[in-house]
Write a protein that holds these residues in place. Structure first.
Motif, PDB file in Angstrom:
ATOM      1  N   ASP A 167     -10.508 -75.457  62.972  1.00 14.74           N
ATOM      2  CA  ASP A 167     -10.249 -75.991  64.548  1.00 14.74           C
ATOM      3  C   ASP A 167     -11.692 -75.985  65.468  1.00 14.74           C
ATOM      4  N   MET A 168     -11.754 -76.512  65.938  1.00 17.83           N
ATOM      5  CA  MET A 168     -13.018 -77.745  66.201  1.00 17.83           C
ATOM      6  C   MET A 168     -13.283 -76.151  67.133  1.00 17.83           C
ATOM      7  N   ARG A 169     -12.420 -75.531  68.104  1.00 17.55           N
ATOM      8  CA  ARG A 169     -13.067 -74.459  68.721  1.00 17.55           C
ATOM      9  C   ARG A 169     -14.228 -73.518  68.497  1.00 17.55           C
ATOM     10  N   ILE A 170     -14.297 -73.273  66.822  1.00 18.36           N
ATOM     11  CA  ILE A 170     -15.706 -72.810  66.484  1.00 18.36           C
ATOM     12  C   ILE A 170     -16.938 -73.211  66.014  1.00 18.36           C
ATOM     13  N   PRO A 171     -16.927 -74.884  65.698  1.00 20.23           N
ATOM     14  CA  PRO A 171     -17.780 -75.064  66.363  1.00 20.23           C
ATOM     15  C   PRO A 171     -18.702 -75.638  67.731  1.00 20.23           C
ATOM     16  N   ILE A 172     -17.221 -76.160  68.368  1.00 23.71           N
ATOM     17  CA  ILE A 172     -18.154 -75.715  69.339  1.00 23.71           C
ATOM     18  C   ILE A 172     -18.167 -74.333  70.011  1.00 23.71           C
ATOM     19  N   ALA A 173     -17.929 -73.431  69.607  1.00 24.15           N
ATOM     20  CA  ALA A 173     -18.300 -72.409  70.236  1.00 24.15           C
ATOM     21  C   ALA A 173     -19.793 -71.721  69.804  1.00 24.15           C
ATOM     22  N   TYR A 174     -20.219 -72.093  68.619  1.00 24.40           N
ATOM     23  CA  TYR A 174     -21.144 -72.851  68.028  1.00 24.40           C
ATOM     24  C   TYR A 174     -21.968 -73.196  68.534  1.00 24.40           C
ATOM     25  N   VAL A 175     -22.105 -73.969  69.055  1.00 29.31           N
ATOM     26  CA  VAL A 175     -22.901 -74.658  70.074  1.00 29.31           C
ATOM     27  C   VAL A 175     -22.890 -74.352  71.632  1.00 29.31           C
ATOM     28  N   LEU A 176     -21.926 -73.845  71.961  1.00 27.05           N
ATOM     29  CA  LEU A 176     -21.719 -72.627  73.265  1.00 27.05           C
ATOM     30  C   LEU A 176     -22.399 -71.556  73.183  1.00 27.05           C
ATOM     31  N   GLY A 177     -22.506 -70.462  72.354  1.00 26.01           N
ATOM     32  CA  GLY A 177     -23.008 -69.692  72.848  1.00 26.01           C
ATOM     33  C   GLY A 177     -24.831 -69.179  71.715  1.00 26.01           C
ATOM     34  N   TRP A 178     -25.187 -70.456  70.616  1.00 25.95           N
ATOM     35  CA  TRP A 178     -26.080 -70.663  69.998  1.00 25.95           C
ATOM     36  C   TRP A 178     -27.812 -70.379  71.468  1.00 25.95           C
ATOM     37  N   PRO A 179     -28.033 -69.753  70.576  1.00 28.97           N
ATOM     38  CA  PRO A 179     -28.137 -68.584  69.443  1.00 28.97           C
ATOM     39  C   PRO A 179     -27.569 -67.703  68.917  1.00 28.97           C
ATOM     40  N   GLU A 180     -26.742 -67.078  69.893  1.00 30.00           N
ATOM     41  CA  GLU A 180     -25.422 -66.185  69.466  1.00 30.00           C
ATOM     42  C   GLU A 180     -24.702 -66.785  69.125  1.00 30.00           C
ATOM     43  N   ARG A 181     -23.760 -65.910  68.955  1.00 32.88           N
ATOM     44  CA  ARG A 181     -22.524 -66.586  68.586  1.00 32.88           C
ATOM     45  C   ARG A 181     -20.871 -66.172  69.403  1.00 32.88           C
ATOM     46  N   LEU A 182     -20.486 -67.060  69.838  1.00 33.58           N
ATOM     47  CA  LEU A 182     -19.311 -66.934  70.771  1.00 33.58           C
ATOM     48  C   LEU A 182     -18.271 -66.177  70.065  1.00 33.58           C
ATOM     49  N   ALA A 183     -17.135 -65.242  70.627  1.00 35.54           N
ATOM     50  CA  ALA A 183     -15.790 -65.241  69.220  1.00 35.54           C
ATOM     51  C   ALA A 183     -14.779 -66.253  70.613  1.00 35.54           C
ATOM     52  N   THR A 184     -13.485 -66.218  69.492  1.00 33.59           N
ATOM     53  CA  THR A 184     -13.068 -67.245  69.217  1.00 33.59           C
ATOM     54  C   THR A 184     -11.768 -66.956  69.105  1.00 33.59           C
ATOM     55  N   PRO A 185     -10.730 -67.528  69.349  1.00 33.64           N
ATOM     56  CA  PRO A 185      -9.176 -66.651  68.902  1.00 33.64           C
ATOM     57  C   PRO A 185      -8.788 -68.052  67.949  1.00 33.64           C
ATOM     58  N   ALA A 186      -9.849 -68.495  67.435  1.00 36.61           N
ATOM     59  CA  ALA A 186      -9.544 -69.512  65.897  1.00 36.61           C
ATOM     60  C   ALA A 186      -8.650 -68.745  64.857  1.00 36.61           C
ATOM     61  N   GLN A 187      -7.894 -69.202  64.284  1.00 35.32           N
ATOM     62  CA  GLN A 187      -7.411 -68.178  62.979  1.00 35.32           C
ATOM     63  C   GLN A 187      -8.083 -67.569  62.117  1.00 35.32           C
ATOM     64  N   ARG A 188      -8.508 -66.207  61.368  1.00 39.31           N
ATOM     65  CA  ARG A 188      -9.137 -66.157  60.447  1.00 39.31           C
ATOM     66  C   ARG A 188      -8.670 -66.528  59.427  1.00 39.31           C
ATOM     67  N   LEU A 189      -9.442 -67.103  58.151  1.00 34.52           N
ATOM     68  CA  LEU A 189      -9.062 -67.226  56.922  1.00 34.52           C
ATOM     69  C   LEU A 189      -9.176 -66.170  56.601  1.00 34.52           C
ATOM     70  N   ASP A 190      -7.758 -67.010  55.935  1.00 39.43           N
ATOM     71  CA  ASP A 190      -6.740 -65.584  54.925  1.00 39.43           C
ATOM     72  C   ASP A 190      -7.312 -67.117  53.468  1.00 39.43           C
ATOM     73  N   PHE A 191      -7.641 -66.269  52.817  1.00 41.31           N
ATOM     74  CA  PHE A 191      -8.355 -67.104  51.450  1.00 41.31           C
ATOM     75  C   PHE A 191      -7.736 -66.698  50.035  1.00 41.31           C
ATOM     76  N   LYS A 192      -6.503 -65.457  50.531  1.00 45.91           N
ATOM     77  CA  LYS A 192      -5.636 -65.290  49.707  1.00 45.91           C
ATOM     78  C   LYS A 192      -4.253 -65.927  49.835  1.00 45.91           C
ATOM     79  N   SER A 193      -3.800 -66.947  51.143  1.00 50.91           N
ATOM     80  CA  SER A 193      -3.348 -67.454  51.055  1.00 50.91           C
ATOM     81  C   SER A 193      -3.846 -69.289  50.882  1.00 50.91           C
ATOM     82  N   VAL A 194      -5.043 -69.205  51.151  1.00 51.51           N
ATOM     83  CA  VAL A 194      -6.356 -70.528  50.659  1.00 51.51           C
ATOM     84  C   VAL A 194      -5.582 -70.899  49.488  1.00 51.51           C
ATOM     85  N   GLY A 195      -6.023 -69.998  48.532  1.00 53.68           N
ATOM     86  CA  GLY A 195      -5.365 -69.816  47.161  1.00 53.68           C
ATOM     87  C   GLY A 195      -6.890 -70.446  45.925  1.00 53.68           C
ATOM     88  N   ARG A 196      -6.990 -72.077  46.950  1.00 55.25           N
ATOM     89  CA  ARG A 196      -7.972 -72.443  45.646  1.00 55.25           C
ATOM     90  C   ARG A 196      -8.823 -74.009  46.368  1.00 55.25           C
TER      91      ARG A 196
END
Ligand code: NAD
Ligand code: MG
Length: 386
Positions: free
Chosen positions: A263-292
């Motif tokens: 979700d490009m909102r994650i890198p864009i948020a890093y740029v918008l907030g830098w050097p702080e982080r900005l909360a985004t509604p991007a989906q969180r990674l679910d490692f169990k469904s990523v699997g491999r």
């Protein structure tokens, strides 16, 4: 104090994702200028919604409509190249550069020369004029923050490290929609198939570049200029899940990676907030469904764009600007149904034979190379196609 932002290419895919984030944090950001190529209706809507004070349409034919649509607001309508540069160099503190293609070069340079912080999505500007851009940034105190997800990942992994401790960077590539296609099937691939990216929703040009893997080639050159590493210390690995966005290997053998949902909102948020982080509604990674997480060697036989880009980077001179211009023309012809998918890299390869070893000394020279290459490619395409 709210941060003043200009969004160049506000109507596009990156522009829309940026607006989405900025509009969720009205207490932190103030949009002061927005631009578009020709869609004056959409641009006027954005300007009204955000309260921007300057709206610029690149194509002057759309100026009257923009002005009419902005009547009764505090937003000034403007058109053309000088006005684009004004949007990039005016009152904004942070300029999100999200124009597609070499068309973004002059506005990005205007932002760099006025010492702005630039969130750079427009990779073509760094590919065509990388050294000029980074030299001008150093001379004018401008900061270039990468929006491109791979480079943003590397930038995040580098935080707090000494550049001397980096041994190499590894760019991940999804492999695009034709990753598993047979070489013999590539020729018949249509624009609709090429822009149907498995993991990311993007504009038509970069989607086509992802299908040829030219996008990764352009990103190799982009990484060279952003992080100052030579070609042999920038590796490319195909990673079909697009969960790891890129990695940095350090001299001690440690490897840091940045992960997240595509979700490009994650890198864009890093740029918008830098050097702080900005909360985004991007989906969180679910490692169990990523699997491999899988990794493959990129196939430069089926996808010669990777080889051509590396050659262009290593040759230097005008080669990266020629590569980019030929690719822009070829992609536009492919999307218009005029040439076949496999013609794109063939055209780029032919154009590269004309590249010179002399590096451009100014943006005007880069634009000359761009113009000349487009003309050459267009006339040789006519000769072949008709
Ligand atoms: P897009 O086609 O969706 O949007 C492009 C924007 O640029 C639009 O606002 C358009 O009006 C404007 N524009 C186009 N031609 C112009 C011209 N001649 N003069 C002035 N403005 C012009 O493209 P996009 O996918 O948002 O990509 C924008 C840039 O970001 C590209 O350089 C791309 O490589 C880069 N990028 C995009 C993504 C993504 O997820 N979309 C990811 C990484 C990098
Ligand atoms: Mg990318």
């Amino acid at each position: 104090m709210r941060r003043k932002i200009a969004i160049l290419g506000a109507t596009g895919s990156i522009g829309s994702s940026t607006l989405d984030l900025v509009e969720r944090s009205p207490d932190r950001f103030e949009v002061v200028a927005v631009t578009a190529a020709s869609n004056s209706d959409a641009l006027a809507d954005i300007a009204r919604r955000t309260g921007a004070r300057l709206a610029v349409v690149a194509d002057e034919a759309h100026f009257d409509n923009l002005r009419t649509r902005l009547a009764g607001t505090d937003c000034r309508a403007a058109a053309g190249e000088t006005a684009l540069a004004e949007a990039a160099s005016g009152e904004a503190e942070l300029v999100i550069a999200a124009i597609v293609g070499c068309a973004g070069l002059q506005p990005v340079m205007a932002a760099v020369e006025s010492g702005k912080t630039i969130g750079l999505a427009n990779k073509e500007a760094l590919v065509t004029a990388g050294a000029l851009m980074t030299d001008a940034a150093a001379a004018n105190g401008a900061t270039i923050l990468p929006v491109d997800s791979e480079h943003n990942a590397i930038f995040q992994c580098l935080a707090g490290s000494r550049r001397d401790d980096v041994s190499r960077i590894v760019l991940t590539a999804s492999g695009g929609p034709f990753r598993t296609a047979a070489a013999s099937d590539l020729e018949a691939m249509t624009p609709a198939q090429a822009v149907a990216h498995p993991n990311w929703a993007m504009g038509p040009k970069i989607s086509t570049d992802s299908a040829t893997l030219m996008n990764k080639g352009l990103e190799l050159i982009e990484a060279h200029y952003l992080f100052g590493l030579p070609s042999e210390r920038i590796d490319i690995v195909v990673h079909p899940q697009s969960v790891i966005h890129s990695m940095v290997e350090f001299v001690d053998g440690s490897v840091l990676a940045q992960l997240g949902s595509p979700d490009m909102r994650i890198p864009i948020a890093y740029v918008l907030g830098w050097p702080e982080r900005l909360a985004t509604p991007a989906q969180r990674l679910d490692f169990k469904s990523v699997g491999r997480l899988d990794f493959e060697e990129p196939d430069t036989q089926r996808f010669p764009a990777l080889r051509l880009s590396r050659e262009a980077l290593e040759q230097g001179g005008s080669a990266p600007a020629v590569l980019n211009a030929a690719n822009e023309v070829a992609v536009a012809s492919f999307l218009a149904g005029e040439i076949r998918f496999t013609d794109i890299t063939r055209i780029v390869e032919d154009a590269l034979a004309q590249a010179s070893y002399l590096p451009p000394q100014s943006i005007a020279e880069v634009l000359d190379i761009d113009r000349e290459t487009r003309l050459n490619v267009q006339s040789s395409m006519k000769a072949v196609c008709h």
